[in-house]
Design an enzyme around this catalytic site. Structure first.
Site, PDB file in Angstrom:
ATOM      1  N   ASP A 220      -2.292 -22.009  68.264  1.00  0.00           N
ATOM      2  CA  ASP A 220      -2.804 -22.815  67.154  1.00  0.00           C
ATOM      3  C   ASP A 220      -2.546 -22.115  65.820  1.00  0.00           C
ATOM      4  OD1 ASP A 220      -4.693 -25.124  66.328  1.00  0.00           O
ATOM      5  OD2 ASP A 220      -5.589 -23.363  65.380  1.00  0.00           O
ATOM      6  N   GLU A 274       2.296 -23.870  67.185  1.00  0.00           N
ATOM      7  CA  GLU A 274       2.007 -24.901  66.182  1.00  0.00           C
ATOM      8  C   GLU A 274       2.443 -24.320  64.840  1.00  0.00           C
ATOM      9  OE1 GLU A 274      -1.703 -27.618  64.507  1.00  0.00           O
ATOM     10  OE2 GLU A 274      -2.015 -25.498  64.930  1.00  0.00           O
TER      11      GLU A 274
END
Length: 557
Positions: A220, A274
């Protein structure tokens, strides 16, 4: 009971290149399936629905954070990486899920959030208790503040959730204390990646989950970890590597170390980043052979329903990935983004977080046609494919949730202007004609954590099973063809520019399979073909209607 007779896919550990053309299904566990009847999705509910995912035709599931969390940001505020949140289950249930999914040919990818932790994490609580200058605070970004009394914030960096990135603590005597950095919500303090204990802790987290059989880690906010220790303001036009907290060059040392951890395990354990970057050259650096295996392609997802725009994005994406030998990833939505059925029905069908507003009109009929065509388009592109839960059912964004039920910090940090991301996180409809539509077991009295629209009775899995024109059947057909066609998945693409088409038609070949998508207003002729494999909507007098995709077979060379 496990259905041993249903295992039809090969054991996945035998394919070291599985990730290059995989179909990966994103599970937001809170909203996927409720196994114990408390209104919250959980690991038992997910385990029970594994046969559904096998029948859909996916190669892996990506499960968003299932760890202990106060849920200040939907689980992306992690308090303990080595424990499952009790709302979802236990470590033993997670291990069982990973194992049973693998027997069905489905790998498991999990989230790790290295930029920050929860303010309830043991480290941050120890830092608050220890006080300024302590070793405990060195793991984070604490600052005394500027000005005579430290009343001025250390920087004017803007949060990804809008507003300031600094929150001031309170000393035990009630006086104002130091400030701490959080690029997201105040409940998500950023950790300091120059501290060796931070580096060691996250590498150990990777090992903890690789030891339990996960096949990959989704990283993330992967480009945000490293901060300039001088804490300068953001330049008006930062050059490559010059931003004080985005895409710092030192990041690559982190991911080289993580790749070494992943490569130390048998089988291919993948790192998926990401990475939100406009600079495609900088983006590609994360995909060098000793760093991440793949990274999300957000540019394509954010583009409007326009042939020139989508082609430009496809070409930019493939050009960026080519030099480093990494496959592209294709995704239409996720747990943060307005669902395609709603987004593609709008006058402006592009996506940007800053543009989300209440009351934006949409035509769901148009949006569904385009979303079905887009599903076929993305499945035909070279590389791996990600599907967000519920998109295979053609679910729209839920835009009329009661304000008092909204939970997303993006809504609150925008002072109520942004509706937030809860609308794409509403629990899935599985069966029946009224809520909870099979999301919870029969007889459950607890309501789903977010309400489902009454109109979703027509969109349940059960309802679509018997309708061969449904979006669920389209996805199953698409994924079955993708699995059976050797030229799909990873591999080359050839644009068919010689076709006599308008600028509103995309056409390309993957071997002897041709994908044609009509994004214009008028029906378009199909190129020469020997067979029509699949269309997202019926042809009209042999022509491809507007907002429709087709997969065709051409004569083999």
């Amino acid at each position: 009971m496990r259905d041993e007779t249903a295992v039809t896919q090969p054991q996945p550990e035998t394919d070291p290149q599985w990730w290059r053309g995989a179909v990966i299904y994103q599970v937001y566990p809170r909203s996927f399936a409720d196994g114990n009847g408390d209104g919250t999705g959980d690991l038992e509910g997910l385990r029970q629905r594994l046969p559904y995912l096998r029948d859909l035709g996916v190669d892996a599931i990506w499960v968003t954070p299932w760890y202990v969390s106060p849920l200040a940001d939907g689980g992306y505020d992690v308090a303990d990486y080595r424990a499952i949140d009790p709302a979802f289950g236990t470590i033993a249930q997670a291990e069982r899920l990973i194992d049973e999914a693998l027997t069905l040919g489905i790998r498991t990818i999990i989230d790790v959030v290295p930029n920050h932790v929860s303010d309830q994490h043991a480290w941050f609580q120890a830092a608050l208790a220890a006080g300024p200058g302590s070793p405990e605070r060195a793991r984070f970004w604490f600052h005394p503040g500027k000005g005579e009394n430290g009343d001025e914030i250390p920087t004017h960096w803007v949060s990804d959730f809008q507003g300031s990135t600094w929150t001031r603590t309170t000393n035990p005597d009630g006086t104002p204390g130091e400030w701490y950095l959080h690029l997201f919500a105040p409940a998500q303090p950023d950790v300091n990646w120059s501290h060796p204990e931070v580096v060691a802790e996250f590498e150990d987290v990777l090992r903890f989950w690789f030891d339990r059989g996960v096949a990959g880690i989704r990283i993330d906010s992967a480009a945000l970890l490293i901060k300039d220790p001088e804490l300068p303001e953001v330049p008006e036009h930062p050059g490559p590597g010059e931003h004080p907290h985005v895409d710092r060059d030192e990041l690559h040392d982190v991911y080289r170390s993580w790749r070494a951890v992943a490569d130390s395990y048998a089988g291919t354990r993948v790192l998926v980043g990401e990475v939100w970057l406009r600079d495609t050259d900088r983006f590609a650096l994360y995909l060098r052979p000793d760093e991440m295996h793949t990274a999300f392609n957000f540019d394509f997802m954010a583009r409007p329903w326009d042939a020139k725009e989508l082609r430009e994005s496809i070409e930019l994406t493939l050009a960026a990935h080519g030099p480093v030998g990494a496959p592209a990833t294709w995704v239409l939505s996720n747990h943060d983004v307005t669902r395609p059925v709603t987004r593609y029905g709008r006058e402006d069908s592009s996506f940007a977080f800053t543009a989300k507003r209440f009351g934006t009109t949409t035509d769901l009929t148009v949006g569904l046609r385009r979303a079905r065509a887009a599903a076929m388009l993305t499945a035909a592109l070279p590389g791996s494919l990600y599907i967000y839960q519920g998109d295979e059912l053609g679910l729209p964004e839920v835009e009329d949730l009661p304000l008092e039920l909204l939970q997303d910090p993006m809504h609150f940090r925008s002072e109520g202007v942004d509706p937030g991301r809860d609308g794409c996180r509403v629990p899935l409809p599985w069966s029946g004609t009224s809520a909870p539509f099979g999301f919870s077991p029969a007889g459950a009295t607890a309501k789903p954590w977010l309400p489902q629209p009454a109109g979703w009775s027509a969109l349940t899995v059960e309802g679509q099973e018997s309708d061969h024109a449904s979006t669920l059947h389209l996805y199953r057909d698409v994924l079955a063809l993708r699995r059976s066609e050797p030229t799909l998945g990873d591999g080359p693409l050839s644009w068919l520019d010689q076709l006599d088409t308008t600028d509103d038609v995309l056409a390309f070949a993957r071997g002897d399979l041709v994908c044609v998508v009509n994004l214009g207003d008028a029906p378009a002729p199909l190129p020469a073909h020997t067979d029509i494999l699949l269309t997202s909507a019926p042809l009209e007098a042999g022509l491809l209607p507007r907002d429709t995709a087709a997969w065709l077979r051409t004569a083999r060379p």
